[in-house]
Scaffold this motif. Structure first.
Motif, mmCIF file in Angstrom:
data_model
loop_
_atom_site.group_PDB
_atom_site.id
_atom_site.type_symbol
_atom_site.label_atom_id
_atom_site.label_comp_id
_atom_site.label_asym_id
_atom_site.label_seq_id
_atom_site.Cartn_x
_atom_site.Cartn_y
_atom_site.Cartn_z
ATOM 1 N N ILE A 1 -7.630 -5.769 -7.683
ATOM 2 C CA ILE A 1 -9.082 -5.722 -7.857
ATOM 3 C C ILE A 1 -9.489 -5.336 -9.271
ATOM 4 C CG2 ILE A 1 -9.474 -5.209 -5.416
ATOM 5 C CD1 ILE A 1 -10.078 -2.290 -6.295
ATOM 6 N N ASN A 2 -8.524 -4.931 -10.074
ATOM 7 C CA ASN A 2 -8.833 -4.537 -11.448
ATOM 8 C C ASN A 2 -7.623 -4.874 -12.318
ATOM 9 O OD1 ASN A 2 -9.029 -2.859 -13.880
ATOM 10 N ND2 ASN A 2 -10.740 -1.829 -12.864
ATOM 11 N N GLN A 3 -7.758 -5.943 -13.085
ATOM 12 C CA GLN A 3 -6.635 -6.420 -13.902
ATOM 13 C C GLN A 3 -6.359 -5.485 -15.072
ATOM 14 O OE1 GLN A 3 -4.664 -9.011 -13.396
ATOM 15 N NE2 GLN A 3 -5.726 -10.160 -11.796
ATOM 16 N N LYS A 4 -7.406 -4.978 -15.691
ATOM 17 C CA LYS A 4 -7.248 -4.167 -16.898
ATOM 18 C C LYS A 4 -6.409 -2.921 -16.639
ATOM 19 C CE LYS A 4 -9.904 -1.998 -20.621
ATOM 20 N NZ LYS A 4 -11.272 -1.746 -21.163
ATOM 21 N N TYR A 5 -6.647 -2.264 -15.504
ATOM 22 C CA TYR A 5 -5.947 -1.016 -15.197
ATOM 23 C C TYR A 5 -4.930 -1.181 -14.073
ATOM 24 C CZ TYR A 5 -9.581 0.861 -18.176
ATOM 25 O OH TYR A 5 -10.424 1.098 -19.249
ATOM 26 N N ASN A 6 -4.661 -2.415 -13.687
ATOM 27 C CA ASN A 6 -3.652 -2.737 -12.676
ATOM 28 C C ASN A 6 -3.901 -1.971 -11.376
ATOM 29 O OD1 ASN A 6 -1.410 -4.124 -11.719
ATOM 30 N ND2 ASN A 6 0.054 -2.570 -12.403
ATOM 31 N N LEU A 7 -5.125 -2.103 -10.845
ATOM 32 C CA LEU A 7 -5.477 -1.444 -9.594
ATOM 33 C C LEU A 7 -5.402 -2.426 -8.435
ATOM 34 C CD1 LEU A 7 -8.614 0.709 -10.514
ATOM 35 C CD2 LEU A 7 -6.185 1.176 -10.923
ATOM 36 N N GLY A 8 -4.863 -1.949 -7.327
ATOM 37 C CA GLY A 8 -4.830 -2.732 -6.104
ATOM 38 C C GLY A 8 -5.622 -2.049 -5.012
ATOM 39 N N GLN A 9 -6.044 -2.834 -4.019
ATOM 40 C CA GLN A 9 -6.728 -2.268 -2.859
ATOM 41 C C GLN A 9 -6.036 -2.752 -1.595
ATOM 42 O OE1 GLN A 9 -10.899 -3.295 -2.088
ATOM 43 N NE2 GLN A 9 -11.177 -1.232 -1.227
ATOM 44 N N CYS A 10 -5.727 -1.808 -0.700
ATOM 45 C CA CYS A 10 -5.072 -2.143 0.551
ATOM 46 C C CYS A 10 -6.017 -2.948 1.446
ATOM 47 C CB CYS A 10 -4.638 -0.869 1.267
ATOM 48 S SG CYS A 10 -3.900 -1.153 2.888
ATOM 49 N N LYS A 11 -5.493 -4.010 2.051
ATOM 50 C CA LYS A 11 -6.308 -4.834 2.931
ATOM 51 C C LYS A 11 -6.628 -4.137 4.243
ATOM 52 C CE LYS A 11 -4.655 -9.290 1.160
ATOM 53 N NZ LYS A 11 -4.018 -10.586 1.494
ATOM 54 N N LYS A 12 -5.819 -3.122 4.586
ATOM 55 C CA LYS A 12 -6.009 -2.440 5.866
ATOM 56 C C LYS A 12 -6.772 -1.127 5.723
ATOM 57 C CE LYS A 12 -3.471 -0.703 9.893
ATOM 58 N NZ LYS A 12 -2.130 -0.500 10.507
ATOM 59 N N CYS B 1 0.838 -1.208 0.000
ATOM 60 C CA CYS B 1 0.000 0.000 0.000
ATOM 61 C C CYS B 1 0.864 1.247 0.000
ATOM 62 C CB CYS B 1 -0.921 -0.004 1.217
ATOM 63 S SG CYS B 1 -1.939 1.493 1.364
ATOM 64 N N LYS B 2 0.540 2.197 -0.843
ATOM 65 C CA LYS B 2 1.317 3.436 -0.938
ATOM 66 C C LYS B 2 1.114 4.355 0.269
ATOM 67 C CE LYS B 2 -0.380 5.330 -4.752
ATOM 68 N NZ LYS B 2 -0.670 6.412 -5.752
ATOM 69 N N ILE B 3 0.117 4.055 1.118
ATOM 70 C CA ILE B 3 -0.140 4.857 2.303
ATOM 71 C C ILE B 3 0.391 4.184 3.569
ATOM 72 C CG2 ILE B 3 -1.924 5.894 3.777
ATOM 73 C CD1 ILE B 3 -1.579 7.306 1.114
ATOM 74 N N CYS B 4 -0.040 2.957 3.826
ATOM 75 C CA CYS B 4 0.295 2.321 5.114
ATOM 76 C C CYS B 4 1.200 1.105 4.969
ATOM 77 C CB CYS B 4 -0.984 1.947 5.856
ATOM 78 S SG CYS B 4 -1.959 0.643 5.060
ATOM 79 N N GLU B 5 1.617 0.799 3.733
ATOM 80 C CA GLU B 5 2.541 -0.295 3.444
ATOM 81 C C GLU B 5 1.997 -1.666 3.825
ATOM 82 O OE1 GLU B 5 6.361 0.632 5.110
ATOM 83 O OE2 GLU B 5 6.701 2.310 3.740
ATOM 84 N N SER B 6 0.678 -1.792 3.891
ATOM 85 C CA SER B 6 0.071 -3.095 4.154
ATOM 86 C C SER B 6 -0.056 -3.882 2.850
ATOM 87 C CB SER B 6 -1.303 -2.912 4.799
ATOM 88 O OG SER B 6 -1.186 -2.254 6.041
ATOM 89 N N ASP B 7 -0.468 -5.131 2.970
ATOM 90 C CA ASP B 7 -0.648 -5.977 1.786
ATOM 91 C C ASP B 7 -1.822 -5.487 0.952
ATOM 92 O OD1 ASP B 7 1.471 -7.594 2.510
ATOM 93 O OD2 ASP B 7 0.204 -9.017 3.610
ATOM 94 N N ILE B 8 -1.778 -5.810 -0.330
ATOM 95 C CA ILE B 8 -2.816 -5.376 -1.256
ATOM 96 C C ILE B 8 -3.401 -6.559 -2.018
ATOM 97 C CG2 ILE B 8 -1.977 -3.015 -1.595
ATOM 98 C CD1 ILE B 8 -0.412 -3.969 -3.990
#
Length: 280
Positions: free
Chosen positions: A17-28, A7-14
Motif C-alpha cells: 500500500i506504500n511503495q516509498k516506505y515498503n508498507l504492506g497491509q494484511c488482507k485479513k 502478515c507478521k501477525i496472522c500470516e495471511s496474504d498482504i
C-alpha cells in the motif's frame, strides 16, 4: 536485506500500500507494517540518534522530561495517559506493572509518586535513557522487549506509551505480554493513529505524517489494533482516538481541524488502547 512476505501477525496474504516506505497491509487482519526486516544493531543506532545526538528529535524525552524529574517538578503525563493509569494502575487493585520502553523514567516516577507500593519494572533499549532511569532509583533493565521472556514474575498491568509502533517482531511481543500478565491483567498503551493521513486529502502519495521506517515499523488503526490483540487471545479490547488536535492558537489549520473534530470528522493523532487477559 530480508523482508516479510506474509502478515507478521496472522500470516495471511498482504497488499503493498506504500511503495516509498515498503508498507504492506494484511488482507485479513488489516495490519499495516513495514515489510523490510531490520537488524538489532540498526535499531540501537537509530535510537541512539533519536534520543542522544545533539539535535535529537526525541530530545524532549531525554532532556526535558529527565530534568523535570531531577528537579522534582510536577510530573505531566498528559490527560489520556493519566486517565488510563488512574483506571488500570492507580486503582488500589493493581499491585505490579511492567513498562516496555520506559525511557528516562517518566511514567515509573509518576506511578511511584502516586503509589509507592506498586511494584514497577521498566525495560528500555537505549542505554543512556536506561542509565538516567537508574539515577532516579527506578527498577529498570537495559534491553529490548525480548528480555521479558526471561522473567519469572507476572504482572497486573503491562504498558507501552508510543512504543508498539517501533516493535519489529510484534507478534512475539504480544505473545510474551500475554504470558507475563496475570489472569484479568491489562495491557494499556498509546500509539500514533495511521488514519490521520485522511486529515490531508491533498497529501502527496505515500505520505505518512508520523516517523518513517526504521523508526516506526507498525501503523495502527482503530480496526487493526483490536484485530491483532483479539487474534492473540486478548478480550474486552477498547480503543479511542484523541478527539481534538494539539493546541496551536497561531495556526489556521488548528481552527480548521478543531471545527472538524466538533463534527466528528477529524482523525485524531493518537490511539489509546486497553485489553484484558481473561484466560490462563
Amino acid at each position: 536485506m530480508s523482508t516479510y512476505t506474509k502478515c507478521k501477525i496472522c500470516e495471511s496474504d498482504i497488499d503493498i500500500i506504500n511503495q516509498k516506505y515498503n508498507l504492506g497491509q494484511c488482507k485479513k487482519c488489516k495490519m499495516v507494517f513495514c515489510l523490510t526486516i531490520f537488524s538489532q544493531e540498526e535499531f540501537i543506532e537509530v535510537y541512539d540518534k533519536l534520543y542522544n545526538s545533539k539535535d535529537a528529535i526525541y530530545n524532549h524525552h531525554a532532556v526535558v522530561e529527565y530534568n523535570m524529574l531531577l528537579e522534582n517538578k510536577k510530573i505531566k503525563v498528559g490527560f489520556h495517559r493519566a486517565a488510563l493509569l488512574k483506571k488500570n494502575v492507580l486503582n488500589s487493585n493493581c499491585k505490579s506493572v511492567l513498562e516496555i520502553g520506559s525511557g528516562v523514567g517518566l511514567i515509573g516516577s509518576y506511578i511511584r509518586k502516586h503509589d509507592e507500593n506498586i511494584k514497577y519494572l521498566g525495560v528500555e533499549i537505549d542505554k543512556e535513557s536506561f542509565e538516567k532511569s537508574q539515577s532516579l532509583k527506578l527498577n529498570t533493565i537495559n534491553g529490548d522487549f525480548k528480555a521479558i521472556g526471561e522473567l519469572n514474575e507476572t504482572f497486573d498491568v503491562i504498558m507501552l506509551w508510543e512504543v508498539l509502533e517501533h516493535l519489529q517482531d510484534l507478534d512475539l511481543f504480544i505473545k510474551l505480554a500475554y504470558k507475563r500478565l496475570n489472569k484479568n491483567g491489562k495491557i494499556i498503551l498509546s500509539t500514533p493513529n495511521y488514519d490521520k493521513i485522511y486529515n490531508y486529502p491533498n497529501r502527496e502519495k505515500d505520505a505518512l505524517y508520523q516517523d518513517k521506517p526504521p523508526v516506526h515499523l507498525n501503523f495502527f488503526t482503530k480496526e487493526n489494533i483490536v484485530n491483532i490483540f483479539e487474534y492473540n487471545q486478548f478480550s474486552n479490547a477498547k480503543v479511542k482516538a484523541k478527539k481534538f488536535p494539539y493546541l496551536d492558537l497561531k495556526s489556521l489549520r488548528f481552527y480548521f481541524e478543531f471545527s472538524k473534530a466538533l463534527l466528528n470528522q477529524y482523525n485524531g493523532s493518537t490511539l489509546y488502547f486497553e485489553a484484558t487477559k481473561t484466560k490462563e
